[in-house]
Design an enzyme around this catalytic site. Structure first.
Site, PDB file in Angstrom:
ATOM      1  N   CYS A  50       0.826  -1.211   0.000  1.00 31.67           N
ATOM      2  CA  CYS A  50       0.000   0.000   0.000  1.00 31.67           C
ATOM      3  C   CYS A  50       0.863   1.265   0.000  1.00 31.67           C
ATOM      4  CB  CYS A  50      -0.908  -0.036   1.228  1.00 31.67           C
ATOM      5  SG  CYS A  50      -1.572   1.549   1.726  1.00 31.67           S
ATOM      6  N   GLY A  51       0.732   2.068  -1.048  1.00 31.28           N
ATOM      7  CA  GLY A  51       1.523   3.283  -1.165  1.00 31.28           C
ATOM      8  C   GLY A  51       1.264   4.279  -0.056  1.00 31.28           C
ATOM      9  N   HIS A  52       0.013   4.417   0.357  1.00 34.56           N
ATOM     10  CA  HIS A  52      -0.322   5.352   1.430  1.00 34.56           C
ATOM     11  C   HIS A  52       0.264   4.884   2.763  1.00 34.56           C
ATOM     12  CE1 HIS A  52      -2.810   7.365  -1.427  1.00 34.56           C
ATOM     13  NE2 HIS A  52      -3.577   6.311  -1.595  1.00 34.56           N
ATOM     14  N   CYS A  53       0.318   3.571   2.944  1.00 36.24           N
ATOM     15  CA  CYS A  53       0.935   3.018   4.160  1.00 36.24           C
ATOM     16  C   CYS A  53       2.432   3.334   4.179  1.00 36.24           C
ATOM     17  CB  CYS A  53       0.724   1.497   4.229  1.00 36.24           C
ATOM     18  SG  CYS A  53      -1.009   0.982   4.139  1.00 36.24           S
TER      19      CYS A  53
END
Length: 509
Positions: A50-53
């Protein structure tokens, strides 16, 4: 040989330091015991892809280190490994952050995803709704956050204490609240009992409330006093401005010097409109494309615009005119008086509806969506949104089913490109789906279920006036939980990846 050995030991030590973390990674067999053992825990449910993670990780780590000394624990759970644990806690997108006070008292994290915001939010969560303030701890309490609210009351004045406490309970996620019954301390702070002081690390340093203690008046005072006279609009503050309940005036400029210069020039206007309009500067180099969302040109700065946040209406100041105190004062005064018409961005009204889904544009929004005789399900989408593209064939099928049913004149399945049309809804992510029931257009219902045809039918049937249920023509496979992509604050959204398309993104700007 000894030299090589020393180098190896040095590398191992460096690696140990580099990998040391104040964020505790939990698994199914350690989660419950950890939460029970700690009074307050912030848990992040994440996926490695997950990029946002990944973007959150350093901020989360920094917050964990800062909060360690206050004994507030931050934990993380890898949902690709701990599937059952994540399902147990209702995780539908990544990252999901939840605040635990034991296993039975769980709530969503409502702050921004920056280290300072996480730290501030969790410190407020660690405090009671109202803390006792004395001469011994007042100075320390003032430093609890950038804004703290303290009431000075007589111990026998129960009515004032109750009014203050009711506001504190409502706004405890926003500010630390304290109360003192020490009249001498109030006098030392330059106020009389009963009074409320908002201490802040900006503007004049403190604001004082001396009116009658009524909950509504206290809440309005606290929110107004806690907002900078002319603040900075960015990722960490945007959602607060959007939820403030009053219009927001944007000052776009490309340099810090120019933003400061214009702020000083417009300061008298901001002071005159305090509590009526919020004012903020915005970095036009970093967020200049957001000017397009306000119907301003994105290549001509400085610029000024007002957004009526409650109705999502835009009032751009003519960019051919110079930004002067006199010109902006006239514009703002006319806006407050209702003399300025909103700028409406709209695609042309379709001459003919080509497909089963009714295409809505800004100029046809009221006629279609607010038609009080029909249940209207509308999707707010963006052309670049991967989730919207995945939904499209199912949404077409849904529309076709209703078009062929007995409810064809009572239910409308619609969509609107929210990047090309001004709509009265504040949309935080794509796709956003809402049902506007017949006879209750002021109370739309937001859809948050899985994006299957069957679940959408159930949603319309359960929430619409006509309880319109239709049957699917064929069974479809189960779908993943609904996720949304962020509303783009720039003309060009970030490049999508296969992994990013699976994420839940709730960034505002």
């Amino acid at each position: 040989m000894q030299k090589v050995h020393r180098i190896a030991l040095g590398l191992l030590a460096a690696a140990a330091i580099a990998t040391a973390s104040d964020v505790v990674q939990l698994k199914k067999d350690t989660f419950d015991d950890f939460v029970k053992a700690n009074d307050l825990v912030l848990a992040e449910f994440f996926a490695p892809w997950c990029g946002h993670c990944k973007a959150l990780a350093p901020e989360y780590e920094e917050a964990a280190t800062t909060l360690k000394e206050k004994n507030i624990k931050l934990a993380k759970i890898d949902c690709t490994e701990e599937t059952e644990l994540c399902q147990q806690h209702g995780v539908e997108g990544y990252p999901t952050l939840k605040v635990f006070r034991g296993l039975e008292n769980v709530g969503p994290y409502k702050g921004q995803r920056k280290a300072a915001a996480i730290t501030s939010y969790m410190i407020k969560q660690s405090l009671p709704a109202v803390s006792d303030v004395t001469k011994d701890n007042l100075e320390e309490f003032k430093k609890a956050d950038k804004v703290v609210v303290v009431a000075y009351v007589d111990a026998a004045d129960k009515a004032s204490s109750e009014a203050f406490s009711s506001v504190a309970e409502k706004l405890r996620d926003d500010y630390p609240f304290g109360v003192s019954t020490d009249a001498a301390l109030a006098e030392a702070e330059g106020v009389k009992v009963p009074s409320i002081v908002v201490y802040k690390d900006f503007d004049e340093g403190k604001s004082v409330f001396t009116d009658k203690f009524e909950a509504e008046a206290i809440q309005k005072f606290a929110k107004t006093a806690a907002t900078p006279l002319i603040g900075e609009i960015g990722p960490e503050t945007y959602s607060d401005y959007m939820s403030a309940g009053i219009p927001l005036a944007y000052i776009f400029a490309e340099t810090a010097e120019e933003r400061k210069e214009i702020s000083e020039k417009l300061k008298p206007i901001a002071e005159a409109q305090r509590g009526v309009i919020n004012f903020g500067t915005i970095d036009a180099k970093a967020y200049g494309a957001h000017a397009g969302n306000l119907n301003l040109k994105t290549d001509k700065f400085p610029a000024f615009a007002i957004q009526e946040t409650a109705k999502n209406q835009k009032f751009p100041f003519d960019q051919e005119k110079e930004i002067t105190l006199e010109a902006i004062k006239t514009f703002v005064d006319d806006f407050v008086a209702g003399k300025v018409e909103p700028s409406i961005k709209s695609e042309p009204i379709p001459e003919k509806q080509e497909g089963p889904v009714t295409v809505v544009v800004a100029k046809s929004y009221n006629d279609i969506v607010l038609d009080d005789t029909k249940d209207v399900l509308i999707e707010f989408y963006a052309p670049w949104c991967g989730h919207c593209k995945s939904l499209a064939p199912k949404y077409d099928e849904l529309a076709s089913l209703y078009a062929k049913s007995e409810f064809k004149d009572k239910v409308v399945i619609a969509k609107v490109d929210a990047t090309a049309n001004d709509v009265p809804d504040e949309i935080q992510g794509f796709p956003t789906i809402k049902l506007y029931p017949a006879g209750a257009k002021s109370e739309p219902v937001v859809y948050s279920g899985s994006r299957t045809v069957d679940d959408l039918i159930k949603f319309v049937a359960e929430n619409g006036k006509y309880k319109a249920s239709v049957s699917e023509e064929a069974e479809e496979p189960s779908a993943a939980p609904a996720a949304t992509e962020s509303e783009a604050s720039s003309a060009e959204p970030a490049a999508e990846t296969k992994e990013a398309a699976k994420e839940a993104d709730h960034d505002e700007l």
